[in-house]
Design an enzyme around this catalytic site. Structure first.
Site, mmCIF file in Angstrom:
data_model
loop_
_atom_site.group_PDB
_atom_site.id
_atom_site.type_symbol
_atom_site.label_atom_id
_atom_site.label_comp_id
_atom_site.label_asym_id
_atom_site.label_seq_id
_atom_site.Cartn_x
_atom_site.Cartn_y
_atom_site.Cartn_z
ATOM 1 N N HIS A 58 0.854 -1.181 0.000
ATOM 2 C CA HIS A 58 0.000 0.000 0.000
ATOM 3 C C HIS A 58 0.895 1.237 0.000
ATOM 4 C CE1 HIS A 58 -3.820 -2.012 1.870
ATOM 5 N NE2 HIS A 58 -3.311 -2.704 0.860
ATOM 6 N N GLU A 106 0.929 3.850 1.837
ATOM 7 C CA GLU A 106 1.417 4.231 3.162
ATOM 8 C C GLU A 106 2.589 3.367 3.603
ATOM 9 O OE1 GLU A 106 -3.194 4.338 3.617
ATOM 10 O OE2 GLU A 106 -1.724 3.443 2.276
ATOM 11 N N CYS A 148 -6.178 1.831 5.863
ATOM 12 C CA CYS A 148 -6.783 0.576 6.296
ATOM 13 C C CYS A 148 -6.168 0.190 7.653
ATOM 14 C CB CYS A 148 -6.514 -0.501 5.247
ATOM 15 S SG CYS A 148 -4.789 -1.042 5.211
ATOM 16 N N CYS A 156 -2.264 -0.332 7.535
ATOM 17 C CA CYS A 156 -1.499 0.912 7.425
ATOM 18 C C CYS A 156 -1.617 1.743 8.694
ATOM 19 C CB CYS A 156 -1.951 1.692 6.199
ATOM 20 S SG CYS A 156 -1.586 0.804 4.658
#
Length: 171
Positions: A61, A63, A91, A94
């Site tokens: 992801h 992040e 999410c 993260c």
């Protein structure tokens, strides 16, 4: 309160623009268009966009990739004097990483009512029993962030829609 940090909303707008630039790179790569930048002392020290499909890695992801870059830039896993700007609410994975690196602040664009872990579905960033709490600024350039996500998913649905039979064509 002289000891309180000054939150410069113009800077938030600018840095979210940089995160949006990363999200557009994800969109062009046919990844979910989420972008992130990490800022320390007014300078971007990390930039990333979602690369789950590209890297065949569910943890890739924006992040997560940006936090790893920021740790390398700082030379430590602690990012207590940094802010992350993300186009979509993080999410749980993260958000957990944001807590673990002790990030000072999260600024995000579009909320995620189904899976957001910065206050929408749950709030891991300010969870009472965690060893760190992160300041949260939601909704920065929200319309732009949301529009990018909506366009992407509309295109995905269009791409995967089964073709309707042509009139007069017998199967």
């Amino acid at each position: 309160m002289p000891d309180e940090p000054i939150i410069d909303l113009q800077s938030d707008h600018y840095f979210m623009g940089e995160a949006l630039r990363q999200a557009r790179r994800a969109y062009e790569a046919e990844e979910v268009p989420v972008g992130a930048v990490v800022v320390r002392e007014g300078r971007i020290i990390a930039r990333a966009f979602n690369q789950v499909e590209l890297l065949k890695d569910a943890t890739a992801h924006a992040e997560m990739l940006a936090l790893t870059q920021a740790e390398e830039a700082v030379g430590d896993w602690r990012l207590a004097d940094c802010t992350i700007y993300v186009t979509k609410e993080p999410c749980p994975m993260c958000a957990g990483a944001i807590v673990h690196v002790r990030l000072a602040r999260l600024v995000y664009g579009a909320s995620d009512p189904k899976g957001g872990a910065a206050g929408s579905a749950l709030n891991l960033l300010q969870f009472p029993t965690m060893n760190h709490r992160c300041e949260i600024t939601p909704g920065v350039r929200e319309a732009e962030c949301r529009s990018l996500l909506q366009s992407f998913f509309a295109e995905q649905r269009e791409r995967t829609k089964p073709e309707s039979p042509k009139p007069g064509f017998a199967e």
